[in-house]
Design a protein around this motif. Structure first.
Motif, PDB file in Angstrom:
ATOM      1  N   MET A 172      53.580  45.508  87.855  1.00 52.92           N
ATOM      2  CA  MET A 172      53.929  44.419  87.246  1.00 52.92           C
ATOM      3  C   MET A 172      54.207  43.022  87.566  1.00 52.92           C
ATOM      4  SD  MET A 172      53.939  46.149  84.317  1.00 52.92           S
ATOM      5  CE  MET A 172      54.032  47.965  83.985  1.00 52.92           C
ATOM      6  N   SER A 173      53.366  42.761  88.625  1.00 55.74           N
ATOM      7  CA  SER A 173      53.528  41.343  89.285  1.00 55.74           C
ATOM      8  C   SER A 173      53.025  40.216  88.499  1.00 55.74           C
ATOM      9  CB  SER A 173      52.624  41.453  90.719  1.00 55.74           C
ATOM     10  OG  SER A 173      51.359  41.699  90.365  1.00 55.74           O
ATOM     11  N   ASP A 174      52.137  40.490  87.402  1.00 53.38           N
ATOM     12  CA  ASP A 174      51.572  39.624  86.572  1.00 53.38           C
ATOM     13  C   ASP A 174      52.574  38.956  85.440  1.00 53.38           C
ATOM     14  OD1 ASP A 174      51.387  42.236  85.376  1.00 53.38           O
ATOM     15  OD2 ASP A 174      49.961  41.658  83.970  1.00 53.38           O
ATOM     16  N   ILE A 175      53.825  39.587  85.386  1.00 53.98           N
ATOM     17  CA  ILE A 175      54.910  39.273  84.510  1.00 53.98           C
ATOM     18  C   ILE A 175      55.328  38.098  85.305  1.00 53.98           C
ATOM     19  CG2 ILE A 175      56.991  39.757  83.286  1.00 53.98           C
ATOM     20  CD1 ILE A 175      54.554  41.155  82.146  1.00 53.98           C
ATOM     21  N   LEU A 232      55.374  38.831  78.904  1.00 53.53           N
ATOM     22  CA  LEU A 232      55.916  40.057  78.624  1.00 53.53           C
ATOM     23  C   LEU A 232      55.728  40.324  77.311  1.00 53.53           C
ATOM     24  CD1 LEU A 232      57.824  42.637  79.190  1.00 53.53           C
ATOM     25  CD2 LEU A 232      59.799  41.242  79.010  1.00 53.53           C
ATOM     26  N   LEU A 233      55.959  39.194  76.327  1.00 51.16           N
ATOM     27  CA  LEU A 233      56.054  39.528  75.051  1.00 51.16           C
ATOM     28  C   LEU A 233      54.572  39.703  74.404  1.00 51.16           C
ATOM     29  CD1 LEU A 233      58.539  36.637  73.782  1.00 51.16           C
ATOM     30  CD2 LEU A 233      59.224  39.180  73.928  1.00 51.16           C
ATOM     31  N   SER A 258      54.013  51.116  74.340  1.00 46.53           N
ATOM     32  CA  SER A 258      54.676  51.747  75.697  1.00 46.53           C
ATOM     33  C   SER A 258      54.417  50.635  76.592  1.00 46.53           C
ATOM     34  CB  SER A 258      54.222  53.062  75.724  1.00 46.53           C
ATOM     35  OG  SER A 258      52.759  52.997  75.993  1.00 46.53           O
ATOM     36  N   ASP A 259      53.137  49.989  76.777  1.00 45.29           N
ATOM     37  CA  ASP A 259      53.077  49.166  77.583  1.00 45.29           C
ATOM     38  C   ASP A 259      54.025  48.178  77.611  1.00 45.29           C
ATOM     39  OD1 ASP A 259      51.505  47.833  80.033  1.00 45.29           O
ATOM     40  OD2 ASP A 259      50.697  46.316  78.504  1.00 45.29           O
ATOM     41  N   PHE A 260      54.474  47.500  76.728  1.00 50.34           N
ATOM     42  CA  PHE A 260      55.550  46.521  76.500  1.00 50.34           C
ATOM     43  C   PHE A 260      56.781  47.202  76.923  1.00 50.34           C
ATOM     44  CE2 PHE A 260      59.241  45.407  73.912  1.00 50.34           C
ATOM     45  CZ  PHE A 260      59.265  44.089  74.213  1.00 50.34           C
ATOM     46  N   ILE A 261      57.181  48.263  76.690  1.00 51.65           N
ATOM     47  CA  ILE A 261      58.635  48.806  77.106  1.00 51.65           C
ATOM     48  C   ILE A 261      58.404  48.969  78.580  1.00 51.65           C
ATOM     49  CG2 ILE A 261      60.072  50.690  76.938  1.00 51.65           C
ATOM     50  CD1 ILE A 261      59.720  49.231  74.275  1.00 51.65           C
ATOM     51  N   LYS A 294      60.081  41.982  69.344  1.00 53.16           N
ATOM     52  CA  LYS A 294      60.022  42.332  70.907  1.00 53.16           C
ATOM     53  C   LYS A 294      61.417  41.416  71.511  1.00 53.16           C
ATOM     54  CE  LYS A 294      55.299  43.236  70.906  1.00 53.16           C
ATOM     55  NZ  LYS A 294      54.124  42.521  71.390  1.00 53.16           N
ATOM     56  N   ARG A 295      61.457  40.167  71.001  1.00 52.59           N
ATOM     57  CA  ARG A 295      62.579  39.466  71.441  1.00 52.59           C
ATOM     58  C   ARG A 295      63.924  40.180  71.561  1.00 52.59           C
ATOM     59  NH1 ARG A 295      60.879  34.120  72.263  1.00 52.59           N
ATOM     60  NH2 ARG A 295      62.918  33.179  72.134  1.00 52.59           N
ATOM     61  N   SER A 296      64.159  40.738  70.345  1.00 51.56           N
ATOM     62  CA  SER A 296      65.426  41.593  70.002  1.00 51.56           C
ATOM     63  C   SER A 296      65.650  42.407  71.151  1.00 51.56           C
ATOM     64  CB  SER A 296      65.489  41.953  68.683  1.00 51.56           C
ATOM     65  OG  SER A 296      66.762  42.640  68.526  1.00 51.56           O
ATOM     66  N   ILE A 297      64.533  43.275  71.308  1.00 52.00           N
ATOM     67  CA  ILE A 297      64.520  44.608  72.306  1.00 52.00           C
ATOM     68  C   ILE A 297      64.624  43.884  73.735  1.00 52.00           C
ATOM     69  CG2 ILE A 297      62.963  46.458  73.446  1.00 52.00           C
ATOM     70  CD1 ILE A 297      61.848  46.853  70.454  1.00 52.00           C
ATOM     71  N   VAL A 298      63.859  42.991  73.985  1.00 54.16           N
ATOM     72  CA  VAL A 298      64.070  42.237  75.343  1.00 54.16           C
ATOM     73  C   VAL A 298      65.593  41.812  75.563  1.00 54.16           C
ATOM     74  CG1 VAL A 298      63.645  40.387  77.061  1.00 54.16           C
ATOM     75  CG2 VAL A 298      61.725  41.552  75.647  1.00 54.16           C
TER      76      VAL A 298
END
Length: 240
Positions: free
Chosen positions: A1-4, A10-11, A16-19, A49-53
């Motif tokens: 996940m170093s590309d985040i 992320l968004l 499942s990749d997002f989670i 997604k913003r709400s979940i983050v």
């Protein structure tokens, strides 16, 4: 996940990749099965997604991240979580073996964290991580304000619902009281009708001065003046 490196990285993930990416970027670990199932369900239900983050970022684990890291019982799991937290990636085989052996030989976990944080890789990543943390904090604040307006609206709805419930309760009590009053009036009228029928029966006595009510005087006295006048009028009319 170093590309985040920034929040947009992320968004742009999905499903499942997002989670998984959100858990690694924010909590430094893979999602547990319950968490993965829960957030996938929220995605399917239409949550943004913003709400979940923001929800993951506000979790107790996030707020006490270093304490959570130190509470991981297994040394191997701790090394993996530390790498994700400080370097944004899984440990390489050499680093994993080195730090696992260090801990199993009695090494201090805080010393290990300081060592990884002081590495060139962590230092090079620090500005990007700082930017991500700043963007994440701004997102959490934005979602908090949005939720504030939502909860104010929701609380207003709850107050209205409570008021309607109280009104329904009062109307129910009023209906019961009205029904009881009507029943009492009906009973009184039936009683009065029975007494009138009794006074109009052939056995009713008549005196020289006019009809004499068969109702005992003490009962007649219990009637209102209007009721007494009506009673005497009907009794007189029936004996004419």
């Amino acid at each position: 996940m170093s590309d985040i490196q920034i929040l947009d990285d992320l968004l742009q993930r999905h499903g499942s990749d997002f989670i998984h990416a959100a858990y690694f970027a924010i909590l430094g670990r893979a999602p547990d099965p319950e968490g993965l199932r829960y957030y996938l369900g929220r995605l399917s239900a239409g949550y943004g997604k913003r709400s979940i983050v923001a929800q993951i970022a506000r979790s107790p684990e996030r707020l006490q991240r270093s304490r959570y890291l130190l509470s991981i019982p297994d040394d191997a799991a701790f090394v993996t979580a530390a790498y994700h937290a400080l370097l944004g990636r899984a440990p390489d085989p050499d680093g994993f073996q080195h730090y696992t052996d260090f801990l199993r030989q009695g090494g201090d976990r805080r010393t290990m964290l300081d060592d990884v944080a002081a590495s060139p890789e962590a230092q090079a990543r620090a500005p990007k991580q700082a930017r991500f943390e700043a963007e994440l904090a701004a997102l959490v604040e934005e979602e908090k304000k949005a939720c504030h307006w939502f909860w104010r609206w929701f609380a207003r709805g709850e107050r209205l619902e409570r008021q309607l419930h109280r009104l329904e309760t009062e109307l129910g009590r009023l209906a019961q009281a009205t029904a009881a009053t009507c029943a009492d009036i009906k009973a009184r009228l039936l009683h009065l009708e029975a007494r009138l029928e009794q006074s109009l029966s052939p056995e009713a006595s008549v005196t020289a001065d006019g009809p004499s009510p068969s109702v005992p005087p003490q009962h007649l006295a219990s009637l209102s003046p209007n009721a007494q006048r009506i009673y005497r009028y009907l009794l007189a009319a029936a004996n004419r």
